[in-house]
Design an enzyme around this catalytic site. Structure first.
Site, PDB file in Angstrom:
ATOM      1  N   GLY A  32       0.797  -1.224   0.000  1.00 16.36           N
ATOM      2  CA  GLY A  32       0.000   0.000   0.000  1.00 16.36           C
ATOM      3  C   GLY A  32       0.829   1.272   0.000  1.00 16.36           C
ATOM      4  O   GLY A  32       0.314   2.337   0.344  1.00 16.36           O
ATOM      5  N   SER A  33       2.087   1.182  -0.435  1.00 16.88           N
ATOM      6  CA  SER A  33       2.885   2.412  -0.445  1.00 16.88           C
ATOM      7  C   SER A  33       2.317   3.409  -1.464  1.00 16.88           C
ATOM      8  O   SER A  33       2.405   4.623  -1.257  1.00 16.88           O
ATOM      9  CB  SER A  33       4.362   2.111  -0.738  1.00 16.88           C
ATOM     10  OG  SER A  33       4.541   1.678  -2.055  1.00 16.88           O
ATOM     11  N   MET A 110      -3.528  -7.010  -7.622  1.00 16.09           N
ATOM     12  CA  MET A 110      -2.910  -8.092  -8.383  1.00 16.09           C
ATOM     13  C   MET A 110      -3.931  -9.116  -8.882  1.00 16.09           C
ATOM     14  O   MET A 110      -3.649 -10.306  -8.936  1.00 16.09           O
ATOM     15  CB  MET A 110      -1.822  -8.770  -7.528  1.00 16.09           C
ATOM     16  CG  MET A 110      -0.749  -7.811  -7.023  1.00 16.09           C
ATOM     17  SD  MET A 110       0.034  -6.809  -8.317  1.00 16.09           S
ATOM     18  CE  MET A 110       1.215  -7.989  -8.933  1.00 16.09           C
ATOM     19  N   ILE A 113      -9.003  -7.732 -13.900  1.00 10.81           N
ATOM     20  CA  ILE A 113     -10.385  -7.243 -13.778  1.00 10.81           C
ATOM     21  C   ILE A 113     -11.187  -7.615 -15.038  1.00 10.81           C
ATOM     22  O   ILE A 113     -10.625  -8.040 -16.038  1.00 10.81           O
ATOM     23  CB  ILE A 113     -10.443  -5.727 -13.497  1.00 10.81           C
ATOM     24  CG1 ILE A 113      -9.823  -4.931 -14.658  1.00 10.81           C
ATOM     25  CG2 ILE A 113      -9.778  -5.394 -12.187  1.00 10.81           C
ATOM     26  CD1 ILE A 113     -10.824  -4.228 -15.494  1.00 10.81           C
ATOM     27  N   ASN A 127      -4.688   2.343 -13.342  1.00 11.60           N
ATOM     28  CA  ASN A 127      -3.795   1.299 -12.821  1.00 11.60           C
ATOM     29  C   ASN A 127      -2.361   1.811 -12.851  1.00 11.60           C
ATOM     30  O   ASN A 127      -1.992   2.596 -13.718  1.00 11.60           O
ATOM     31  CB  ASN A 127      -3.900   0.041 -13.701  1.00 11.60           C
ATOM     32  CG  ASN A 127      -3.021  -1.086 -13.188  1.00 11.60           C
ATOM     33  OD1 ASN A 127      -3.023  -1.391 -11.990  1.00 11.60           O
ATOM     34  ND2 ASN A 127      -2.262  -1.717 -14.071  1.00 11.60           N
ATOM     35  N   HIS A 129       1.622   0.388 -12.996  1.00 14.47           N
ATOM     36  CA  HIS A 129       2.366  -0.823 -13.354  1.00 14.47           C
ATOM     37  C   HIS A 129       3.861  -0.499 -13.346  1.00 14.47           C
ATOM     38  O   HIS A 129       4.270   0.544 -13.865  1.00 14.47           O
ATOM     39  CB  HIS A 129       1.923  -1.310 -14.740  1.00 14.47           C
ATOM     40  CG  HIS A 129       2.586  -2.586 -15.128  1.00 14.47           C
ATOM     41  ND1 HIS A 129       2.216  -3.812 -14.604  1.00 14.47           N
ATOM     42  CD2 HIS A 129       3.628  -2.841 -15.960  1.00 14.47           C
ATOM     43  CE1 HIS A 129       2.982  -4.761 -15.113  1.00 14.47           C
ATOM     44  NE2 HIS A 129       3.857  -4.196 -15.937  1.00 14.47           N
TER      45      HIS A 129
HETATM   46  C1  GAR Z   1       3.690  -1.429  -7.330  1.00  9.22           C
HETATM   47  O1  GAR Z   1       5.029  -1.472  -7.700  1.00  9.22           O
HETATM   48  C2  GAR Z   1       2.793  -1.514  -8.535  1.00  9.22           C
HETATM   49  O2  GAR Z   1       3.341  -0.917  -9.670  1.00  9.22           O
HETATM   50  C3  GAR Z   1       2.686  -2.999  -8.718  1.00  9.22           C
HETATM   51  O3  GAR Z   1       2.556  -3.505  -7.417  1.00  9.22           O
HETATM   52  C4  GAR Z   1       3.311  -2.685  -6.532  1.00  9.22           C
HETATM   53  C5  GAR Z   1       2.444  -2.350  -5.340  1.00  9.22           C
HETATM   54  O4  GAR Z   1       3.185  -1.682  -4.370  1.00  9.22           O
HETATM   55  N1  GAR Z   1       1.565  -3.332  -9.524  1.00  9.22           N
HETATM   56  C6  GAR Z   1       1.582  -4.307 -10.424  1.00  9.22           C
HETATM   57  O5  GAR Z   1       2.544  -5.024 -10.619  1.00  9.22           O
HETATM   58  C7  GAR Z   1       0.279  -4.475 -11.203  1.00  9.22           C
HETATM   59  N2  GAR Z   1       0.519  -5.227 -12.384  1.00  9.22           N
HETATM   60  P1  GAR Z   1       2.471  -1.008  -3.109  1.00  9.22           P
HETATM   61  O6  GAR Z   1       1.541  -2.054  -2.502  1.00  9.22           O
HETATM   62  O7  GAR Z   1       3.589  -0.659  -2.190  1.00  9.22           O
HETATM   63  O8  GAR Z   1       1.721   0.192  -3.571  1.00  9.22           O
END
Ligand code: GAR
Length: 216
Positions: A32-33, A110, A113, A127, A129
């Site tokens: 959740g950063s 993750m 959808i 989104n 990525h």
């Molecule tokens: C992030 O790096 C985001 O880009 C990635 O998950 C991480 C979540 O970090 N998303 C994906 O890979 C989606 N395909 P967070 O929980 O610290 O925000």
């Protein structure tokens, strides 16, 4: 090397009207950063929005704690309880509608959808990525970049379409890949940029919504 983002899209315009904060429904599967970065941007006035609710599909993730610290309600929708992706998305739509959500932000969500979410929120789903799309879509984007031995990778915020990681791009930031990078070190630098461009992209979308409201 600098942490200043290399924006491929233009920097969004400064907001001009505070009357209509965009009501955000956020979705997270992990730390959740990015959720936190959005919340901070709202706190410091860079993003005119309100986070109505955080949906998560995994128990005991750090994102829940981050939301509760800010008094933001969380809803746990365990994907294993839904026989199809569509049924999970129907529960997501019901939850967001109950919180009057206008824009959906997939901040490390993750799950793939479906048309159910797109039918409900259209081009108001964002989104993030961790690659410069269209390179390295899908899971393991950081590992894919390392395996491809690219010199530059980065992150992308885009509107969501049915095809995974393929919707119209809103903002991107480039990050150099260093010779001694591991997945962890590279991801940490990519995340610094994610935390900058995700709020910017949301503000781009939110300002369009505000314009539409003002014209009414
Ligand atoms: C992030 O790096 C985001 O880009 C990635 O998950 C991480 C979540 O970090 N998303 C994906 O890979 C989606 N395909 P967070 O929980 O610290 O925000």
């Amino acid at each position: 090397m600098t942490d200043t983002p290399s924006l491929i899209s233009p920097t969004p315009t400064t907001r001009s009207d505070d009357r209509f904060p965009a009501i955000l429904g956020m979705m997270a599967s992990g730390s959740g950063s990015n959720f936190e970065a959005v919340a901070r941007s709202i706190d410091n006035g860079d993003l005119n929005a309100k986070i109505a609710v955080l949906i998560h599909n995994k128990p005991e993730i750090k994102a829940i704690e981050r939301a509760h610290q800010r008094g933001i309600p969380t809803v746990f929708l365990d994907h294993r309880n839904y026989p199809t992706r569509e049924e999970l998305d129907r529960a997501i739509v019901t939850t967001f509608r109950a919180h009057q959500v206008e824009c959906v932000v997939m901040a490390g969500w993750m799950r793939v959808i479906t048309q159910v979410l797109i039918d409900a929120f259209g081009d108001r789903i964002i989104n993030i990525h961790p690659s410069l799309l269209p390179s390295f879509p899908g899971i393991g984007a950081i590992e894919q970049a390392l395996a491809a031995k690219v010199k530059i990778t980065g992150c992308t915020v885009h509107l969501v379409s049915l095809e995974v990681d393929a919707g119209p791009i809103l903002v991107q930031a480039a990050v150099p890949v260093l010779a001694d990078d591991t997945a962890a070190t590279l991801h940490a630098r990519v995340q610094i940029q994610e935390h900058l461009i995700l709020p910017q992209a949301i503000e781009m979308l939110a300002s369009q919504l505000r314009l539409a409201q003002l014209r009414r």
